[in-house]
Write an enzyme that holds these catalytic residues in place. Structure first.
Site, mmCIF file in Angstrom:
data_model
loop_
_atom_site.group_PDB
_atom_site.id
_atom_site.type_symbol
_atom_site.label_atom_id
_atom_site.label_comp_id
_atom_site.label_asym_id
_atom_site.label_seq_id
_atom_site.Cartn_x
_atom_site.Cartn_y
_atom_site.Cartn_z
ATOM 1 N N GLU A 136 4.137 -6.677 -4.516
ATOM 2 C CA GLU A 136 3.212 -6.430 -3.543
ATOM 3 C C GLU A 136 3.920 -5.625 -1.878
ATOM 4 O O GLU A 136 4.680 -6.186 -2.003
ATOM 5 C CB GLU A 136 2.912 -7.371 -3.126
ATOM 6 N N LEU A 160 1.868 -5.646 0.933
ATOM 7 C CA LEU A 160 1.551 -5.689 1.837
ATOM 8 C C LEU A 160 2.110 -6.545 2.786
ATOM 9 O O LEU A 160 3.221 -7.029 2.962
ATOM 10 C CB LEU A 160 0.027 -6.540 1.645
ATOM 11 N N CYS A 215 10.061 -11.910 5.125
ATOM 12 C CA CYS A 215 10.318 -10.909 4.434
ATOM 13 C C CYS A 215 11.586 -10.598 4.367
ATOM 14 O O CYS A 215 12.167 -10.359 4.050
ATOM 15 C CB CYS A 215 9.329 -9.731 4.269
#
Ligand code: UGA
Length: 470
Positions: free
Chosen positions: A153, A155, A284
């Site tokens: 992912e 995003l 992240c």
């Protein structure tokens, strides 16, 4: 299709809501009954612009939430979107992935071919681990009864819906032809409906009409797993790089705003991710760079560029603190007002933010700290219970009787503050804007002593350079 998304965090809840919107029967599965109840009542378990509206529009129609793994029996595709936090040595902790794989295996339907998709950020080789756990707990065979696919992912928090419906690319790592075909069918809705013309009246599609078609990229599983880490680390390096250029520009008298614009005009460099800050942070980049570095050490494959970018990023946090120290000379008995605790605007995510590091340093040298954030105060307080700071309900309160204001996160509402009024409540009118985001000329005109990063004390955040017709 029948879809199950395991985990209702940023990845699982957004992915679930997106596929439900595209007409697939989607079940978000989480072991946390409170989050499940929230989704079933039409609310988002996380703060993400637009997600509440999307969930409330589709819940009970194509979107469902449950704590029960029986949902896996009906599924064509099961996304694993659970957390992969860092262990103390920097490697990713895969315990939630392992639990999910075990439970999937126990509930998988032997008469159906199920595609299991790793959507969480997981180290290279995790698809093999998931496949072996499922084989053990189900007694079924990988590539006969089920297949494991990597679909990282990309995003960004705060822009999650935009990134999910209008991604630059969709990366699929698969070795199994049947699984590849299921995935390409599933993503038809996003790849070929990039304009969402039929739905243009819907609130979440309106602003993006005309966006270019996403690239659908198929590769082997390990390369897909690696693409995710390599991308995040590259972006972290890019920000560390522009922040270093900002530090040098400040000393030499250049304006980093123009430097970044001029660099970004080269299509090989691009103009994104060149925005100065007190350093990258969040859930992240720190976690993913740590995992890459820890893995590279285990395999004796030094990643010196990434290592340097992490060190450089820590220096950027300290650079901000040093700037305030120099300005106020001694921080003993001084009060600093902080605007912004989240790692970026439009999120309530206060995990691992630059604010926690900077505030600790300020307190260490004797400062009192008052803070405000539009969404992140609860989480910040929960994660940093030992910090003795004043949490203020509004920005005005955080600015009262302070010797310096420090803007760490560029929430729009800080631009719209009544600065004239704030000037009357501060003890000293000094503001350090670490995002070069406020209107410095206006602030100086009304009496603030305003500084940014990489632009020198008297320069404006308005770019002085510009493209000229010749
Ligand atoms: C990042 C990636 O951008 C996503 O593609 C990825 O999917 C996500 O991690 C993830 O792995 O889940 P995110 O952490 O939500 O997304 O936030 P970013 O927008 O990338 O910002 C990260 C940090 O860099 C923030 O502190 C931000 O303020 C800072 N930043 C970003 C800068 O200092 N300058 C910039 O130009 C851009």
């Amino acid at each position: 299709m029948n879809i199950v998304c395991i985990g209702s965090g940023y990845v699982g809840s957004v992915t679930g809501a997106a596929f439900a919107t595209l007409g697939h029967r989607t079940v978000v599965l989480d072991i946390d009954a409170t989050k499940v109840a929230l989704i079933n009542s039409g609310k988002s378990p996380i703060y993400e612009p637009g997600l509440d509206e999307l969930i409330s529009a589709y819940i009970g129609n194509t979107l469902f939430a449950t704590t029960n793994y029986d949902a896996v029996r009906e599924a064509d595709v099961v996304f694993i979107g659970v957390g992969t936090p860092s262990k103390p040595d920097g490697t990713a902790d895969l315990k939630y992935i392992k639990f999910a794989a075990q439970d999937i295996g126990k509930h998988m339907n032997p008469d159906k071919f199920t595609v299991i998709v790793n959507k969480s950020t997981v180290p290279v080789g995790t698809a093999d681990l998931v496949a072996s756990i499922i084989e053990e707990s189900s007694n079924l065979r990988c590539n006969t009864h089920f297949a494991v696919v990597s679909n990282p992912e990309f995003l960004r928090e705060g822009f999650a819906l935009e990134d999910v419906f209008f991604p630059d690319r969709i990366v699929i790592g698969a070795d199994n032809e049947r699984a590849k075909s299921v995935m390409s069918q599933l993503y038809q809705g996003i790849v070929n409906a990039h304009n969402y013309e039929e739905k243009s009246a819907d609130f979440y599609f309106e602003y993006k009409l005309g966006t270019k078609k996403p690239q659908y990229f198929e590769t082997d599983i390990k390369s897909a797993e690696m693409i995710k880490y390599a991308s995040n680390a590259f972006l972290a390096v890019k920000i560390s790089y522009i922040n270093e250029m900002a530090r040098l520009s400040e000393v030499l008298g250049a304006n980093i705003m123009d430097v970044a614009t001029g660099m970004g005009l080269d299509s090989r460099i691009g103009n994104k991710f060149l925005q100065v800050s007190s350093g990258w942070s969040g859930s992240c980049f720190p976690k993913d760079t740590a995992e890459l570095l820890a893995t590279s050490r285990k395999y004796s494959c030094e990643l010196s560029v990434i290592e340097a970018s992490v060190t450089s990023n820590q220096r950027m946090h300290s650079f901000v603190v040093d700037k305030i120290k120099r300005k106020l000379q001694s921080l003993n008995g001084k009060t600093i007002g902080i605007f912004g605790l989240t790692f970026k605007p439009n999120t309530d995510d206060a995990r691992n933010t630059q604010a926690s590091f900077i505030i600790r340093e300020l307190i260490e040298v004797g400062a009192r700290v008052k803070v405000h954030d539009p969404q992140g105060m609860d989480m910040f307080k929960r994660l940093n219970p030992e910090l003795d700071i004043d949490y203020c309900d509004n920005a005005g309160e955080a600015a009262r009787q302070v010797d310096a204001l420090l803007l760490l996160t560029h929430w729009d509402e800080y631009q719209e503050l009544n600065w004239q009024q704030l000037l009357l409540s501060v003890r000293k009118p000094y503001i350090l804007d670490t995002r070069n985001f406020l209107d410095h000329e206006h602030l100086r005109a009304i009496g603030f002593d305003c500084e940014g990063l990489g632009i020198g004390p008297h320069r404006s955040t308005e770019r002085s350079g510009g493209i000229v017709a010749v």
